[in-house]
Write a protein that holds these residues in place. Structure first.
Motif, PDB file in Angstrom:
ATOM      1  N   GLY A 168       0.769  -1.222  -0.139  1.00 54.26           N
ATOM      2  CA  GLY A 168      -0.004   0.071  -0.015  1.00 54.26           C
ATOM      3  C   GLY A 168       0.973   1.239  -0.097  1.00 54.26           C
ATOM      4  O   GLY A 168       2.032   1.010   0.329  1.00 54.26           O
ATOM      5  N   PRO A 169       0.234   2.421  -0.406  1.00 54.18           N
ATOM      6  CA  PRO A 169       1.149   3.615  -0.384  1.00 54.18           C
ATOM      7  C   PRO A 169       1.644   3.832   1.009  1.00 54.18           C
ATOM      8  O   PRO A 169       1.034   3.494   1.966  1.00 54.18           O
ATOM      9  CB  PRO A 169       0.229   4.562  -0.786  1.00 54.18           C
ATOM     10  N   ASN A 170       2.485   5.069   0.758  1.00 52.61           N
ATOM     11  CA  ASN A 170       3.193   5.451   2.247  1.00 52.61           C
ATOM     12  C   ASN A 170       1.895   6.040   3.250  1.00 52.61           C
ATOM     13  O   ASN A 170       1.272   6.708   2.543  1.00 52.61           O
ATOM     14  CB  ASN A 170       4.126   6.512   2.163  1.00 52.61           C
ATOM     15  N   GLY A 171       1.977   5.484   4.258  1.00 52.52           N
ATOM     16  CA  GLY A 171       1.152   6.110   5.229  1.00 52.52           C
ATOM     17  C   GLY A 171      -0.290   5.273   5.266  1.00 52.52           C
ATOM     18  O   GLY A 171      -1.406   5.564   5.860  1.00 52.52           O
ATOM     19  N   ALA A 172      -0.292   3.947   4.462  1.00 48.78           N
ATOM     20  CA  ALA A 172      -1.636   3.472   4.238  1.00 48.78           C
ATOM     21  C   ALA A 172      -1.991   2.653   5.546  1.00 48.78           C
ATOM     22  O   ALA A 172      -3.205   2.065   5.551  1.00 48.78           O
ATOM     23  CB  ALA A 172      -1.310   2.365   3.106  1.00 48.78           C
ATOM     24  N   GLY A 173      -1.143   2.337   6.487  1.00 49.63           N
ATOM     25  CA  GLY A 173      -1.478   1.776   7.596  1.00 49.63           C
ATOM     26  C   GLY A 173      -0.961   0.340   7.768  1.00 49.63           C
ATOM     27  O   GLY A 173      -1.048  -0.449   8.721  1.00 49.63           O
ATOM     28  N   LYS A 174       0.090   0.179   6.973  1.00 44.20           N
ATOM     29  CA  LYS A 174       0.661  -1.100   7.021  1.00 44.20           C
ATOM     30  C   LYS A 174       1.578  -1.396   8.409  1.00 44.20           C
ATOM     31  O   LYS A 174       1.474  -2.559   9.047  1.00 44.20           O
ATOM     32  CB  LYS A 174       1.762  -1.284   5.940  1.00 44.20           C
ATOM     33  N   THR A 175       2.368  -0.582   8.645  1.00 41.26           N
ATOM     34  CA  THR A 175       3.406  -0.745   9.861  1.00 41.26           C
ATOM     35  C   THR A 175       2.341  -0.700  11.061  1.00 41.26           C
ATOM     36  O   THR A 175       2.443  -1.441  12.000  1.00 41.26           O
ATOM     37  CB  THR A 175       4.310   0.294  10.043  1.00 41.26           C
ATOM     38  N   THR A 176       1.285   0.320  11.058  1.00 41.36           N
ATOM     39  CA  THR A 176       0.326   0.081  12.088  1.00 41.36           C
ATOM     40  C   THR A 176      -0.405  -1.314  12.452  1.00 41.36           C
ATOM     41  O   THR A 176      -0.571  -1.680  13.561  1.00 41.36           O
ATOM     42  CB  THR A 176      -0.780   1.415  11.992  1.00 41.36           C
ATOM     43  N   LEU A 177      -0.700  -1.844  11.093  1.00 44.21           N
ATOM     44  CA  LEU A 177      -1.299  -3.272  11.321  1.00 44.21           C
ATOM     45  C   LEU A 177      -0.320  -4.073  11.937  1.00 44.21           C
ATOM     46  O   LEU A 177      -0.659  -4.924  12.871  1.00 44.21           O
ATOM     47  CB  LEU A 177      -1.688  -3.766   9.987  1.00 44.21           C
ATOM     48  N   LEU A 178       0.993  -3.964  11.773  1.00 41.74           N
ATOM     49  CA  LEU A 178       1.957  -5.143  12.434  1.00 41.74           C
ATOM     50  C   LEU A 178       2.204  -4.686  13.748  1.00 41.74           C
ATOM     51  O   LEU A 178       2.183  -5.420  14.519  1.00 41.74           O
ATOM     52  CB  LEU A 178       3.369  -4.806  11.666  1.00 41.74           C
ATOM     53  N   ASN A 179       1.953  -3.305  14.157  1.00 40.99           N
ATOM     54  CA  ASN A 179       1.821  -2.728  15.335  1.00 40.99           C
ATOM     55  C   ASN A 179       0.872  -3.394  16.197  1.00 40.99           C
ATOM     56  O   ASN A 179       0.903  -3.661  17.571  1.00 40.99           O
ATOM     57  CB  ASN A 179       2.269  -1.478  15.532  1.00 40.99           C
ATOM     58  N   VAL A 180      -0.447  -3.545  15.638  1.00 39.28           N
ATOM     59  CA  VAL A 180      -1.435  -4.104  16.342  1.00 39.28           C
ATOM     60  C   VAL A 180      -1.241  -5.570  16.615  1.00 39.28           C
ATOM     61  O   VAL A 180      -1.317  -6.038  17.700  1.00 39.28           O
ATOM     62  CB  VAL A 180      -2.808  -3.922  15.694  1.00 39.28           C
ATOM     63  N   LEU A 181      -0.767  -6.180  15.394  1.00 35.67           N
ATOM     64  CA  LEU A 181      -0.656  -7.708  15.513  1.00 35.67           C
ATOM     65  C   LEU A 181       0.624  -7.886  16.673  1.00 35.67           C
ATOM     66  O   LEU A 181       0.606  -8.865  17.519  1.00 35.67           O
ATOM     67  CB  LEU A 181      -0.196  -8.131  14.368  1.00 35.67           C
TER      68      LEU A 181
ATOM     69  N   LEU B 284      -3.612  -2.339   1.504  1.00 33.92           N
ATOM     70  CA  LEU B 284      -4.197  -1.234   2.180  1.00 33.92           C
ATOM     71  C   LEU B 284      -4.142   0.199   1.439  1.00 33.92           C
ATOM     72  O   LEU B 284      -3.297   0.404   0.817  1.00 33.92           O
ATOM     73  CB  LEU B 284      -3.697  -1.259   3.704  1.00 33.92           C
ATOM     74  N   ASP B 285      -5.076   1.010   1.790  1.00 29.74           N
ATOM     75  CA  ASP B 285      -5.101   2.536   1.177  1.00 29.74           C
ATOM     76  C   ASP B 285      -5.981   3.117   2.127  1.00 29.74           C
ATOM     77  O   ASP B 285      -7.054   2.809   2.529  1.00 29.74           O
ATOM     78  CB  ASP B 285      -5.678   2.477  -0.239  1.00 29.74           C
ATOM     79  N   TYR B 286      -5.247   4.017   3.059  1.00 28.58           N
ATOM     80  CA  TYR B 286      -6.087   5.014   3.883  1.00 28.58           C
ATOM     81  C   TYR B 286      -6.546   3.771   4.791  1.00 28.58           C
ATOM     82  O   TYR B 286      -7.869   4.311   5.496  1.00 28.58           O
ATOM     83  CB  TYR B 286      -7.152   5.785   3.185  1.00 28.58           C
ATOM     84  N   GLY B 287      -5.886   3.015   5.296  1.00 29.59           N
ATOM     85  CA  GLY B 287      -6.460   2.082   6.481  1.00 29.59           C
ATOM     86  C   GLY B 287      -7.543   1.102   6.054  1.00 29.59           C
ATOM     87  O   GLY B 287      -7.876   0.402   7.069  1.00 29.59           O
ATOM     88  N   ARG B 288      -7.773   1.046   4.836  1.00 28.47           N
ATOM     89  CA  ARG B 288      -8.744   0.103   4.560  1.00 28.47           C
ATOM     90  C   ARG B 288      -8.461  -0.779   3.447  1.00 28.47           C
ATOM     91  O   ARG B 288      -7.593  -0.586   2.601  1.00 28.47           O
ATOM     92  CB  ARG B 288     -10.098   1.003   3.968  1.00 28.47           C
ATOM     93  N   MET B 289      -8.992  -1.742   3.119  1.00 34.47           N
ATOM     94  CA  MET B 289      -8.824  -2.966   2.281  1.00 34.47           C
ATOM     95  C   MET B 289      -8.994  -2.636   0.858  1.00 34.47           C
ATOM     96  O   MET B 289     -10.370  -2.241   0.721  1.00 34.47           O
ATOM     97  CB  MET B 289      -9.580  -4.200   2.546  1.00 34.47           C
ATOM     98  N   LEU B 290      -7.946  -2.442   0.012  1.00 33.89           N
ATOM     99  CA  LEU B 290      -8.251  -2.119  -1.452  1.00 33.89           C
ATOM    100  C   LEU B 290      -8.352  -3.285  -2.136  1.00 33.89           C
ATOM    101  O   LEU B 290      -9.269  -3.291  -3.121  1.00 33.89           O
ATOM    102  CB  LEU B 290      -7.238  -1.317  -1.692  1.00 33.89           C
TER     103      LEU B 290
ATOM    104  N   VAL C 197      -5.991  -1.192  -7.656  1.00 34.04           N
ATOM    105  CA  VAL C 197      -4.650  -1.193  -7.128  1.00 34.04           C
ATOM    106  C   VAL C 197      -3.598  -0.574  -7.987  1.00 34.04           C
ATOM    107  O   VAL C 197      -2.634   0.172  -7.353  1.00 34.04           O
ATOM    108  CB  VAL C 197      -4.113  -2.494  -7.027  1.00 34.04           C
ATOM    109  N   ARG C 198      -3.733  -0.487  -9.392  1.00 36.93           N
ATOM    110  CA  ARG C 198      -2.907   0.016 -10.062  1.00 36.93           C
ATOM    111  C   ARG C 198      -2.825   1.510 -10.011  1.00 36.93           C
ATOM    112  O   ARG C 198      -1.815   2.431 -10.065  1.00 36.93           O
ATOM    113  CB  ARG C 198      -2.776  -0.443 -11.427  1.00 36.93           C
ATOM    114  N   ARG C 199      -4.015   1.994 -10.089  1.00 34.02           N
ATOM    115  CA  ARG C 199      -4.289   3.352  -9.712  1.00 34.02           C
ATOM    116  C   ARG C 199      -3.805   4.098  -8.200  1.00 34.02           C
ATOM    117  O   ARG C 199      -3.101   4.822  -8.460  1.00 34.02           O
ATOM    118  CB  ARG C 199      -5.787   3.751  -9.996  1.00 34.02           C
ATOM    119  N   ALA C 200      -4.155   3.237  -7.268  1.00 30.87           N
ATOM    120  CA  ALA C 200      -3.929   3.775  -6.002  1.00 30.87           C
ATOM    121  C   ALA C 200      -2.491   3.770  -5.614  1.00 30.87           C
ATOM    122  O   ALA C 200      -1.764   4.333  -5.042  1.00 30.87           O
ATOM    123  CB  ALA C 200      -4.616   3.138  -4.964  1.00 30.87           C
TER     124      ALA C 200
END
Ligand SMILES: Nc1ncnc2c1ncn2[C@@H]1O[C@H](COP(=O)(O)OP(=O)(O)OP(=O)(O)O)[C@@H](O)[C@H]1O
Ligand SMILES: [Mg+2]
Length: 234
Positions: free
Chosen positions: A33-46, A206-212, A226-229
């Motif tokens: 997902g793009p920068n800031g999409a929430g990827k690391t945050t999801l790992l932090n939750v897990l 992920l995109d803006y914290g949602r599942m794309l 996905v290609r667009r975002a």
């Protein structure tokens, strides 16, 4: 399998994870997902560093959110960090042993550390201090820490960032061996789409914290949304 249900993380007015429901079951799953999409945050939750305001997370049927980070490590959860966290004033063995000390009885630690050292091919620098390691060796130490003990789920946050193609190829081969040799599921974040395609049979976008998108990696990467975002195509 990782089961995420209605997960919401809120920091002030920002929701880096916004009502996310997803299940990941591939032996090596991708998270992009793009920068800031929430990827690391999801790992932090897990891994227990961030507490969601709502939702549930389970790994292989075990609910995670009531466990402390250390309890999760003892239950088989491992992670590496986007900025590697090798301890500078410990040797390579010392870095691996620091995990073993938390998860294994005394008499099993040396053998597990030794196996991890061989797995990541760092025996030649076993006694070298963290401060003297290059980036590739640091990334390998991070991976080695993940296979100490009995890992069930290994979370890798951009493990190949900053590596050459050749180094990233070595890392990829090691990651691909983990499910077969350790019986652990791996979830990998990376911006290198070719690396994700080569490693992950299933990918969550992920995109803006949602599942794309979520599904077989080739299908996900071919999807117009996905290609667009993510890939910047219009
Ligand atoms: N501790 C925090 N406090 C406030 N906001 C945060 C915190 N951690 C992350 N955020 C915000 O949450 C959003 C998601 O961040 P996150 O680090 O999860 O993104 P990411 O997908 O890993 O991005 P990148 O690809 O750049 O690593 C961003 O807007 C970020 O600024
Ligand atoms: Mg990140």
């Amino acid at each position: 399998m990782i089961a995420i249900e209605n997960l919401i993380v809120q920091f002030g007015g920002v929701r880096p994870i916004d009502c996310l429901t997803a299940q990941l079951s591939a032996p090596v799953s991708g998270l992009i997902g793009p920068n800031g999409a929430g990827k690391t945050t999801l790992l932090n939750v897990l891994s227990g560093f961030v507490r969601p305001i709502e939702g549930k997370v389970a790994v292989k049927g075990q609910a995670l959110l009531d466990l402390s980070p250390l309890q999760r490590v003892r239950a088989g959860l491992r992670r590496s960090f986007q900025t590697e966290q090798v301890v500078e004033d410990l040797t390579v063995v010392g870095n691996l042993k620091a995990i073993a000390d938390h998860v294994l009885p005394n008499n099993e630690r040396a053998e597990s550390v030794s196996a991890a050292l061989d797995f990541v091919r760092l025996r030649a620098v076993a006694a070298t201090m963290g401060s003297s390691l290059n980036l590739f060796q640091r990334r390998l130490v991070e991976l080695g820490k993940c296979v100490v003990g009995t890992p069930k789920l290994i979370l890798l946050d951009e493990p190949a960032a900053g590596l050459s193609n050749e180094e990233s190829g070595v890392l990829r081969e090691l990651i691909l061996r983990i499910p077969g040799e350790y019986g652990a599921q791996v979830l990998v974040i990376d911006h290198d789409v070719d690396l994700i395609r080569a490693m992950c049979t299933e990918t969550l976008v992920l995109d803006y914290g949602r599942m794309l998108a979520l599904g077989p990696t080739d299908e996900v990467l071919a999807s117009p949304d996905v290609r667009r975002a993510y890939l910047g195509e219009f």
